[in-house]
Write a protein that holds these residues in place. Structure first.
Motif, mmCIF file in Angstrom:
data_model
loop_
_atom_site.group_PDB
_atom_site.id
_atom_site.type_symbol
_atom_site.label_atom_id
_atom_site.label_comp_id
_atom_site.label_asym_id
_atom_site.label_seq_id
_atom_site.Cartn_x
_atom_site.Cartn_y
_atom_site.Cartn_z
ATOM 1 N N UNK A 1 58.755 34.802 99.739
ATOM 2 C CA UNK A 1 58.554 34.726 101.185
ATOM 3 C C UNK A 1 57.607 35.840 101.632
ATOM 4 N N UNK A 2 56.894 35.642 102.753
ATOM 5 C CA UNK A 2 55.990 36.678 103.267
ATOM 6 C C UNK A 2 56.781 37.790 103.962
ATOM 7 N N UNK A 3 56.512 39.030 103.572
ATOM 8 C CA UNK A 3 57.267 40.154 104.111
ATOM 9 C C UNK A 3 56.884 40.499 105.549
ATOM 10 N N UNK A 4 55.695 40.134 105.988
ATOM 11 C CA UNK A 4 55.326 40.417 107.382
ATOM 12 C C UNK A 4 56.208 39.611 108.339
ATOM 13 N N UNK A 5 56.494 38.369 107.996
ATOM 14 C CA UNK A 5 57.312 37.513 108.852
ATOM 15 C C UNK A 5 58.806 37.788 108.675
ATOM 16 N N UNK A 6 59.213 38.122 107.458
ATOM 17 C CA UNK A 6 60.622 38.369 107.140
ATOM 18 C C UNK A 6 60.729 39.746 106.476
ATOM 19 N N UNK A 7 60.709 40.834 107.264
ATOM 20 C CA UNK A 7 60.621 42.174 106.692
ATOM 21 C C UNK A 7 61.916 42.722 106.098
ATOM 22 N N UNK A 8 63.054 42.115 106.385
ATOM 23 C CA UNK A 8 64.332 42.625 105.886
ATOM 24 C C UNK A 8 64.877 41.712 104.789
ATOM 25 N N UNK A 9 65.625 42.317 103.865
ATOM 26 C CA UNK A 9 66.285 41.556 102.809
ATOM 27 C C UNK A 9 67.687 42.106 102.630
ATOM 28 N N UNK A 10 68.637 41.212 102.549
ATOM 29 C CA UNK A 10 70.003 41.612 102.290
ATOM 30 C C UNK A 10 70.612 40.746 101.206
ATOM 31 N N UNK A 11 71.662 41.285 100.603
ATOM 32 C CA UNK A 11 72.415 40.524 99.606
ATOM 33 C C UNK A 11 73.869 40.535 100.041
#
Length: 181
Positions: free
Chosen positions: A120-130
């Motif tokens: 996924x593009x990080x500019x549009x979706x800057x956060x990641x969680x598990x």
């Protein structure tokens, strides 16, 4: 199409396009969120991609554009189901300066080796969680790329829209050149 609206509140429309090639190994999802209202509206986006047994077990490993410390702790950690496990969410740092983030889950013991890859593009979706729910009878792991709600930055003007894209690929670990993502 899904509409989220309220009197005196937001009027957001979500349009989703899912693309799957015949005999392909990937799914591409494109979501467009439009402010169909008459005033600026804050919004957020979160994708919740669950993985469970038999793909999820003690042999499941994670890799990709994430913190090496997290990768090592997850890969060496206990991933077995427990009756008293309390689920939890953990924010994960994505490697800086990555236009596209790629996260891969692998299980070498399953059917001779299986992998799932999220991109996924990080500019549009800057956060990641598990999210981990390793309780017996539930036993799930979720990857969650997101754009958290922020009234200062995530504002859609009337008529404005934004598009989010993710790709999910499934493949074999025995053929690392298998074309997916």
């Amino acid at each position: 199409m899904v509409r989220q609206s309220a009197v005196f509140g937001e009027n957001l429309i979500l349009r989703r396009r899912i693309q799957i090639e015949v005999f392909g190994t990937r799914v591409d999802i494109a979501d467009t969120v439009e402010n169909a209202g008459f005033r600026p509206t804050p919004h957020a986006m979160l994708y919740h991609l669950n993985f469970g047994y038999p793909f999820l077990d003690q042999n499941t490993r994670i890799s990709g554009d994430i913190s090496p410390d997290f990768t090592a702790a997850f890969n060496d950690g206990d991933k077995r189901p427990h009756p008293d496990f309390v689920d939890y969410y953990e924010g994960i740092a994505v490697q800086p300066n990555q236009a596209i983030a790629t996260i891969e889950l692998r299980n070498e013991a399953l059917l001779g080796g299986m992998r799932a890859r999220l991109s996924y593009p990080t500019a549009a979706l800057p956060a990641l969680g598990i999210w981990r729910a390793f309780q017996s009878g539930i036993y799930a792991l979720a990857l969650e790329p997101a754009k958290p709600q922020s009234p200062e930055t995530n504002i859609l003007a009337p008529g404005e829209s934004v598009t989010y894209k993710i790709g999910i690929g499934i493949g074999s670990t025995t053929d690392p050149n298998q074309p997916f993502l």
